[in-house]
Write a protein that holds these residues in place. Structure first.
Motif, mmCIF file in Angstrom:
data_model
loop_
_atom_site.group_PDB
_atom_site.id
_atom_site.type_symbol
_atom_site.label_atom_id
_atom_site.label_comp_id
_atom_site.label_asym_id
_atom_site.label_seq_id
_atom_site.Cartn_x
_atom_site.Cartn_y
_atom_site.Cartn_z
ATOM 1 N N SER A 21 10.153 45.032 89.806
ATOM 2 C CA SER A 21 10.667 45.715 90.994
ATOM 3 C C SER A 21 9.544 46.445 91.733
ATOM 4 O O SER A 21 9.387 46.298 92.945
ATOM 5 C CB SER A 21 11.776 46.675 90.563
ATOM 6 N N THR A 22 8.733 47.219 90.989
ATOM 7 C CA THR A 22 7.633 47.944 91.629
ATOM 8 C C THR A 22 6.610 46.978 92.217
ATOM 9 O O THR A 22 6.119 47.184 93.332
ATOM 10 C CB THR A 22 6.942 48.865 90.616
ATOM 11 N N ALA A 23 6.299 45.907 91.479
ATOM 12 C CA ALA A 23 5.347 44.921 91.983
ATOM 13 C C ALA A 23 5.889 44.260 93.242
ATOM 14 O O ALA A 23 5.130 43.998 94.189
ATOM 15 C CB ALA A 23 5.064 43.877 90.908
ATOM 16 N N ALA A 61 11.275 46.619 101.521
ATOM 17 C CA ALA A 61 10.579 47.420 100.508
ATOM 18 C C ALA A 61 11.209 48.806 100.387
ATOM 19 O O ALA A 61 11.360 49.336 99.282
ATOM 20 C CB ALA A 61 9.101 47.552 100.874
ATOM 21 N N LEU A 62 11.608 49.360 101.528
ATOM 22 C CA LEU A 62 12.222 50.695 101.531
ATOM 23 C C LEU A 62 13.505 50.698 100.695
ATOM 24 O O LEU A 62 13.718 51.569 99.844
ATOM 25 C CB LEU A 62 12.519 51.095 102.984
ATOM 26 N N VAL A 63 14.346 49.682 100.914
ATOM 27 C CA VAL A 63 15.608 49.607 100.170
ATOM 28 C C VAL A 63 15.340 49.382 98.684
ATOM 29 O O VAL A 63 15.959 50.014 97.819
ATOM 30 C CB VAL A 63 16.493 48.494 100.764
ATOM 31 N N LEU A 64 14.389 48.490 98.384
ATOM 32 C CA LEU A 64 14.069 48.207 96.983
ATOM 33 C C LEU A 64 13.539 49.469 96.291
ATOM 34 O O LEU A 64 13.857 49.736 95.128
ATOM 35 C CB LEU A 64 13.025 47.085 96.925
ATOM 36 N N ALA A 65 12.748 50.274 97.016
ATOM 37 C CA ALA A 65 12.212 51.507 96.442
ATOM 38 C C ALA A 65 13.339 52.503 96.178
ATOM 39 O O ALA A 65 13.336 53.217 95.178
ATOM 40 C CB ALA A 65 11.182 52.127 97.390
ATOM 41 N N LEU A 66 14.325 52.509 97.078
ATOM 42 C CA LEU A 66 15.438 53.454 96.944
ATOM 43 C C LEU A 66 16.311 53.116 95.737
ATOM 44 O O LEU A 66 16.741 54.005 95.003
ATOM 45 C CB LEU A 66 16.259 53.420 98.233
ATOM 46 N N GLY A 94 0.634 53.611 94.957
ATOM 47 C CA GLY A 94 0.098 54.678 95.798
ATOM 48 C C GLY A 94 -1.194 54.247 96.477
ATOM 49 O O GLY A 94 -1.382 54.476 97.677
ATOM 50 N N LEU A 95 -2.076 53.587 95.719
ATOM 51 C CA LEU A 95 -3.339 53.128 96.301
ATOM 52 C C LEU A 95 -3.104 52.078 97.375
ATOM 53 O O LEU A 95 -3.757 52.085 98.427
ATOM 54 C CB LEU A 95 -4.242 52.576 95.194
ATOM 55 N N ILE A 96 -2.153 51.184 97.114
ATOM 56 C CA ILE A 96 -1.868 50.143 98.111
ATOM 57 C C ILE A 96 -1.312 50.787 99.384
ATOM 58 O O ILE A 96 -1.743 50.464 100.494
ATOM 59 C CB ILE A 96 -0.884 49.112 97.531
ATOM 60 N N ALA A 97 -0.373 51.728 99.221
ATOM 61 C CA ALA A 97 0.192 52.399 100.397
ATOM 62 C C ALA A 97 -0.907 53.132 101.168
ATOM 63 O O ALA A 97 -0.962 53.083 102.398
ATOM 64 C CB ALA A 97 1.292 53.371 99.971
ATOM 65 N N LEU A 98 -1.793 53.779 100.427
ATOM 66 C CA LEU A 98 -2.900 54.505 101.066
ATOM 67 C C LEU A 98 -3.799 53.550 101.852
ATOM 68 O O LEU A 98 -4.181 53.817 102.990
ATOM 69 C CB LEU A 98 -3.712 55.230 99.991
ATOM 70 N N ILE A 126 8.291 55.310 101.030
ATOM 71 C CA ILE A 126 8.423 54.306 99.970
ATOM 72 C C ILE A 126 7.653 54.741 98.728
ATOM 73 O O ILE A 126 8.172 54.705 97.607
ATOM 74 C CB ILE A 126 7.920 52.929 100.464
ATOM 75 N N TRP A 127 6.426 55.199 98.946
ATOM 76 C CA TRP A 127 5.644 55.623 97.787
ATOM 77 C C TRP A 127 6.335 56.812 97.099
ATOM 78 O O TRP A 127 6.440 56.860 95.869
ATOM 79 C CB TRP A 127 4.218 56.011 98.203
ATOM 80 N N ALA A 128 6.828 57.773 97.897
ATOM 81 C CA ALA A 128 7.489 58.935 97.311
ATOM 82 C C ALA A 128 8.740 58.520 96.533
ATOM 83 O O ALA A 128 9.010 59.043 95.443
ATOM 84 C CB ALA A 128 7.862 59.932 98.411
ATOM 85 N N LEU A 129 9.497 57.550 97.074
ATOM 86 C CA LEU A 129 10.709 57.097 96.389
ATOM 87 C C LEU A 129 10.378 56.416 95.074
ATOM 88 O O LEU A 129 11.048 56.634 94.056
ATOM 89 C CB LEU A 129 11.486 56.137 97.288
ATOM 90 N N VAL A 130 9.327 55.568 95.085
ATOM 91 C CA VAL A 130 8.952 54.885 93.850
ATOM 92 C C VAL A 130 8.458 55.907 92.821
ATOM 93 O O VAL A 130 8.750 55.815 91.631
ATOM 94 C CB VAL A 130 7.872 53.814 94.130
#
Lengths: 312, 86, 98
Positions: free
Chosen positions: B40-42, B62-67, C49-53, C71-75
């Motif tokens: 999921s993270t990948a 990506a936003l939804v998947l992160a949520l 985080g590095l990729i988002a940065l 997205i990074w904060a949510l993950v």
């Protein structure tokens, strides 16, 4: 070259995860195989340039379905007795039929005329009257609205089916079992922090559906997840299944859809036709009601039939 | 630049798919769950890279998947938190 | 200037990829479940985080940049909570409460 580097592992991974799901020896392994298959499928839809489908797969496959089967599998895990394997003749027959189906599908795929028949061009030519920017939403809400109306009714029936499994003495209680409350655990923390962000994102996803990938099902499912989370953490109790507000929320989408459709007889050319100039307004009205219904119905599906006892 | 980003996405996905071996091998339920979590993270990382490589609408996926990414773990502990008195 | 930004982005993204691969290695090679929880959630959060940065200078518009940060904060939030939940479950399984 890099594209192939991306697509080949995804294609093989989808096959592998699917095979792992079928061949897994433990129930839990099969469930996680299924969840992985859904995640890979999300990326495959992205590579097929179908971001709308990818979004649905992400939120339905990776969130809603995963939560339901993972929860059910771990709840029945120790009690379930594995069924006896079917007789060898039945398995061979099933294998032959599956192989036959695969050959037929492959044959159909390879004998498609070049270029493949497509309604994409007419859809794009007729998108202007709907006032929408996303052709997928235009198809769902205008060109093939009847299909979407029927799909929206399915959600209501699914909730009926789940609630009808409630034992007689639990009827009228809140959906799902009662969950332990824990004021300071990680789950309570997540249930307090995530929903405010998630509700904004859910509404956003439902809203952008008019012009970009997204829409009522995806946004509604995100909202459902945010609604269920505090129930699971034991922070709040869900409403009773006899609560008229809950029932109205579940039925609102199909009801509004049907009413707008019937109104088409009076003010437009017929059932589900929109009067010129008001198409986008009416579509947004239906989408709003449907988002509410998807959220309420999916929340009830995740929680399951009422199991709670009366408040002590 | 787009080539580099797509290549990076391919590497991340490949490494997560290799990690899926843990779904098969286990041995505990938590190990199987972790492998799906990695995927999921990948997937989120790959989506961000592909979005920057020229498909900006993928950021929303990506936003939804992160949520919803944490929900598999929530479901994992859900059954153990049921108050089972009948 | 833009050359410098491209270099920065590429370096961050490649470092992110490195941490993802490190996370996978940890998941496959570490000896017990709790170490694997540790390896995975730490390495993945850092990698993402590095990729988002690295991608921040490449996106156009403040909205998309904001989404990257969210997205990074949510993950980060989801990953750390998930690690806690899984670790607690593992511990309960290993030595069940009396």
């Amino acid at each position: 070259m890099t594209a192939l580097l991306l697509d080949l592992p995804l294609a093989l991974g989808l096959f592998g995860a699917g095979a792992a799901t079928l061949l897994a020896r433990s129930l839990f392994g099969a469930v996680l195989g299924f969840i992985s298959t859904g995640l890979i499928a999300t990326l495959v839809w992205v590579r097929l340039e179908a971001p709308d489908v990818a979004l649905t797969e992400a939120v339905i496959g990776a969130a809603a379905t995963s939560v339901i089967i993972l929860y059910v599998a771990s709840r029945i895990g120790n009690r379930a007795t594995p069924p006896a394997p079917p007789p060898i003749a039945q398995r061979v027959l099933a294998g032959i039929l599956s192989a036959l189906l695969a050959v037929l599908l492959a044959h159909a795929l390879f004998s498609l005329p070049e270029p493949a028949p497509s309604l994409a061009a007419p859809v794009l030519d007729n998108i202007a009257p709907t006032g929408l920017g996303n052709p997928v939403t235009a198809v769902l809400m205008a060109h093939r609205a009847i299909d979407t109306l029927l799909e929206s009714a399915v959600l209501v029936f699914a909730v009926f089916a789940i609630w009808s499994m409630a034992p007689e003495r639990r009827w009228g209680r809140a959906p799902g079992p009662a969950f332990m409350a824990e004021a300071h655990g990680p789950l309570a923390f997540l249930a307090k922090v995530l929903p405010p962000i998630g509700i904004v994102i859910g509404v956003y996803i439902a809203w952008v559906g008019a012009d970009a990938p997204g829409g009522k099902f995806q946004g509604g499912a995100v909202l459902a997840a945010m609604w269920v989370l505090p129930w699971i953490a034991g922070l709040v109790a869900p409403p009773s299944i006899s609560d008229m507000r809950l029932r109205l929320a579940i039925a609102a989408g199909p009801l509004v859809f049907l009413m707008v459709g019937l109104m088409g007889f009076a003010v437009a050319e017929g059932f589900l036709a929109y009067p010129p100039g008001y198409a986008k307004t009416l579509i947004l009205l239906i989408e709003t009601a449907m988002t509410l219904s998807v959220a309420a119905a999916m929340a009830c599906m995740i929680a399951g039939p009422p199991e709670r006892r009366a408040r002590p | 630049m787009a080539e580099v980003l797509t290549g990076a996405a391919a590497l991340i996905i490949l490494s997560a798919l290799v990690g899926l071996v843990r779904v098969l091998r286990g041995p505990t339920r938590a190990d199987r769950l972790l492998a799906a979590q990695l995927l999921s993270t990948a997937g989120i990382g790959a989506l961000l890279l592909l979005a920057a490589a020229g498909a900006p609408e993928l950021i929303d996926v990506a936003l939804v998947l992160a949520l919803v990414g944490a929900f598999a773990s929530v479901a994992f502990v859900m059954a153990s938190r049921v108050i089972d008195r009948r | 200037m833009s050359m410098l930004i491209s270099l920065f982005s590429a370096a961050c993204v490649l470092a992110g990829v490195f941490f993802f691969i490190a996370g996978t290695l940890g998941l496959l090679r570490f000896g017990d479940t709790l170490s694997r929880v540790h390896a995975l959630t730490k390495a993945d959060n850092l990698g993402l985080g590095l990729i988002a940065l690295g991608l921040l200078p490449l996106v156009d518009g403040i909205a998309d940049a904001l989404k990257l940060v969210v997205i990074w904060a949510l993950v980060f939030l989801g990953g750390t909570t998930a690690a806690q939940l899984v670790a607690l479950a593992v511990r309960r399984e290993q030595d069940p409460p009396p």
